[in-house]
Design an enzyme around this catalytic site. Structure first.
Site, PDB file in Angstrom:
ATOM      1  N   LYS A 123       0.819  -1.214   0.000  1.00  0.00           N
ATOM      2  CA  LYS A 123       0.000   0.000   0.000  1.00  0.00           C
ATOM      3  C   LYS A 123       0.851   1.261   0.000  1.00  0.00           C
ATOM      4  CE  LYS A 123      -4.460  -1.630   1.519  1.00  0.00           C
ATOM      5  NZ  LYS A 123      -5.564  -1.529   2.489  1.00  0.00           N
ATOM      6  N   ARG A 163      -3.604  -9.863   4.904  1.00  0.00           N
ATOM      7  CA  ARG A 163      -3.897  -9.980   3.473  1.00  0.00           C
ATOM      8  C   ARG A 163      -2.649  -9.546   2.726  1.00  0.00           C
ATOM      9  NH1 ARG A 163      -4.256  -7.056  -0.533  1.00  0.00           N
ATOM     10  NH2 ARG A 163      -4.158  -5.118   0.659  1.00  0.00           N
TER      11      ARG A 163
END
Length: 208
Positions: free
Chosen positions: A96, A131
């Site tokens: 991210k 995740r």
């Protein structure tokens, strides 16, 4: 559909705003308190419907309507997010933008090392689910981390047992403690030196 009786798992995620606008000036009075309050309120609905807590996980929504500071504060607040009921916690941080900001990597494909840093922090703080994109890399990372952690735990247990035997043999808490400190002094110094080296490298990486 009401799925509360289907014996399936639920993941409750927080997001401020809508996907198209969520990163337009995210604002909170207290991000940890607000996100925690939302997640626990939603989880309470499931609990009241007799859904088992082990089938519920909470996702603070890293990167979904948060600044870098907000994301870091949430990642540092796992205990508060789990709450008194110790809800399972899920993190989705892989590749991210926060990793890119910290490591100065604009290409998401170059953020594996930073992502593994989060994985190590997650394992240390008992995060239940991660995740990730790079499954093999994480599997290798956790295999090594787990093995080393087990070794340290075994050494710590052996040290306590050895201290107990010395206490029984010498009959003196003070003498046994002095001997234990003498035997462990060299090892502790090495560990402190390693910790200081890691801290220095970490500071350089952040500043760079």
């Amino acid at each position: 559909k009401d799925c509360s009786s289907d014996n399936i798992g639920f993941c409750i995620m927080h997001m401020q705003g809508k996907p198209k606008t969520m990163q337009d000036k995210p604002n909170y009075q207290n991000v940890v308190e607000e996100v925690t309050s939302f997640l626990h309120a939603q989880a309470k609905i499931l609990l009241q419907a007799w859904h088992p807590i082990e089938k519920i996980c909470l996702d603070p929504g890293i990167g979904f309507g948060n600044t870098l500071t907000h994301n870091i504060q949430l990642l540092q607040s796992a205990e508060a997010l789990k709450g008194e009921q110790s809800f399972p916690l899920l993190w989705g941080v892989s590749r991210k933008s926060m990793i890119g900001e910290i490591c100065q990597k604009t290409n998401p494909d170059e953020r594996l090392a930073g992502t593994l840093g989060v994985a190590g922090y997650a394992m240390k703080h008992d995060i239940d689910i991660l995740r990730v994109h790079d499954i093999d890399a994480h599997a290798d990372f956790f295999s090594v981390y787990s093995r080393l952690s087990q070794s340290v735990e075994t050494m710590w247990r052996f040290g306590k047992i050895a201290w107990g035997y010395m206490f029984l043999i010498f009959g003196s808490d003070t003498l046994a403690t002095r001997i234990a400190r003498w035997l462990g002094k060299r090892h502790r110094v090495r560990m402190i030196g390693l910790a200081e080296s890691i801290q220095s490298i970490d500071e350089v990486e952040i500043v760079a």
